[in-house]
Design a protein around this motif. Structure first.
Motif, PDB file in Angstrom:
ATOM      1  N   ARG A   1     -10.705   9.453  -3.892  1.00 42.42           N
ATOM      2  CA  ARG A   1     -10.523  10.060  -5.209  1.00 42.42           C
ATOM      3  C   ARG A   1     -11.507   9.406  -6.172  1.00 42.42           C
ATOM      4  O   ARG A   1     -11.549   8.181  -6.289  1.00 42.42           O
TER       5      ARG A   1
ATOM      6  N   THR B   1      -7.933   5.508  -5.830  1.00 44.14           N
ATOM      7  CA  THR B   1      -7.433   5.597  -4.466  1.00 44.14           C
ATOM      8  C   THR B   1      -8.532   6.111  -3.586  1.00 44.14           C
ATOM      9  O   THR B   1      -9.465   6.773  -4.031  1.00 44.14           O
TER      10      THR B   1
ATOM     11  N   ALA C   1       0.835  -1.208   0.000  1.00 43.52           N
ATOM     12  CA  ALA C   1       0.000   0.000   0.000  1.00 43.52           C
ATOM     13  C   ALA C   1       0.866   1.253   0.000  1.00 43.52           C
ATOM     14  O   ALA C   1       0.578   2.226  -0.720  1.00 43.52           O
ATOM     15  N   ARG C   2       1.935   1.252   0.771  1.00 39.28           N
ATOM     16  CA  ARG C   2       2.832   2.411   0.799  1.00 39.28           C
ATOM     17  C   ARG C   2       3.560   2.572  -0.532  1.00 39.28           C
ATOM     18  O   ARG C   2       3.822   3.701  -0.968  1.00 39.28           O
TER      19      ARG C   2
ATOM     20  N   GLU D   1       2.338   1.754  -3.495  1.00 44.84           N
ATOM     21  CA  GLU D   1       1.362   2.348  -4.417  1.00 44.84           C
ATOM     22  C   GLU D   1       1.233   3.854  -4.166  1.00 44.84           C
ATOM     23  O   GLU D   1       1.203   4.651  -5.124  1.00 44.84           O
ATOM     24  N   GLN D   2       1.171   4.229  -2.900  1.00 38.82           N
ATOM     25  CA  GLN D   2       1.057   5.646  -2.556  1.00 38.82           C
ATOM     26  C   GLN D   2       2.310   6.418  -2.973  1.00 38.82           C
ATOM     27  O   GLN D   2       2.225   7.557  -3.444  1.00 38.82           O
TER      28      GLN D   2
ATOM     29  N   ASP E   1       2.217   6.954  -6.742  1.00 36.46           N
ATOM     30  CA  ASP E   1       1.230   7.997  -7.039  1.00 36.46           C
ATOM     31  C   ASP E   1       1.795   9.383  -6.733  1.00 36.46           C
ATOM     32  O   ASP E   1       1.628  10.330  -7.513  1.00 36.46           O
ATOM     33  N   ALA E   2       2.471   9.497  -5.575  1.00 36.49           N
ATOM     34  CA  ALA E   2       3.023  10.788  -5.177  1.00 36.49           C
ATOM     35  C   ALA E   2       4.124  11.229  -6.130  1.00 36.49           C
ATOM     36  O   ALA E   2       4.206  12.412  -6.497  1.00 36.49           O
TER      37      ALA E   2
END
Length: 206
Positions: free
Chosen positions: A205, A202, A175-176, A178-179, A182-183
């Protein structure tokens, strides 16, 4: 005890054993099919009535204590067999669920790595977003750390597939990751480079 009473007592004991075995088999079949919640109760109740009735007949024929021993032993064996079979199916279902969850995490992990690799192997993306594979870029540093953490977490799950803590750690790491991707895409303006169908929804969103 005369011959007639002996034969009758033996028949009653055999009926108790048969009723216990048949009841256990039917309860196991209902559990395997996923029947109604109260089905096992009524099956067990019916089996108990038959066993008790046969025990009463044996007792009336002068074999009360042998009938009691046979009834208790056969009922106990049936309960133990049924419980063992139910426990085995429950463990198999739990293991199947854990395996499916691991496969889902692995697919998500691989998808993120493919998305990030596209910025290196796709000439157009490599030209327009060179910073996506620059470990010195402040926007990419968290992504690099997340990639390493997810890889370590995956190795931990592979080496200890039954370790619940390792599985939870891998889920958190993916999960981190993926984040972090995205960032990085957002910071470097690369969100539009994913192409149709590649956007991952997400939380919060649309």
């Amino acid at each position: 005890m005369d011959a007639v009473a002996l034969v009758g007592s033996l028949a009653a004991c055999a009926a108790m054993v048969g009723a216990a075995a048949l009841t256990a088999w039917r309860i196991d079949a209902v559990s395997r099919r996923g029947g109604e919640a109260d089905d096992p109760f009524w099956l067990a109740f019916g089996g108990a009535v038959v066993i008790a009735g046969a025990g009463v007949v044996a007792g009336a024929l002068g074999a009360a204590w042998p009938a009691l021993a046979v009834g208790i032993t056969s009922a106990g064996a049936a309960v133990a067999w049924t419980w063992r079979r139910h426990g085995r199916r429950r463990r198999q279902a739990e293991e199947s669920s854990r395996a499916a969850a691991r496969r889902d995490l692995q697919h998500r992990h691989e998808d993120v790595l493919r998305r990030w690799a596209d910025y290196d192997v796709d000439p157009g993306k490599a030209i327009h977003y060179p910073g996506m594979h620059d470990p010195g870029n402040p926007a990419v540093r968290p992504l690099v750390r997340a990639v390493r953490a997810a890889g370590s977490a995956r190795d931990a799950v592979t080496s200890s597939p039954l370790d619940e803590a390792a599985a939870v750690g891998y889920a958190v790491a993916v999960a981190r990751l993926e984040q972090a991707l995205d960032a990085a895409e957002r910071d470097l303006g690369a969100l539009g480079a994913r192409g149709p169908g590649r956007h991952r929804a997400t939380p919060g969103r649309p």
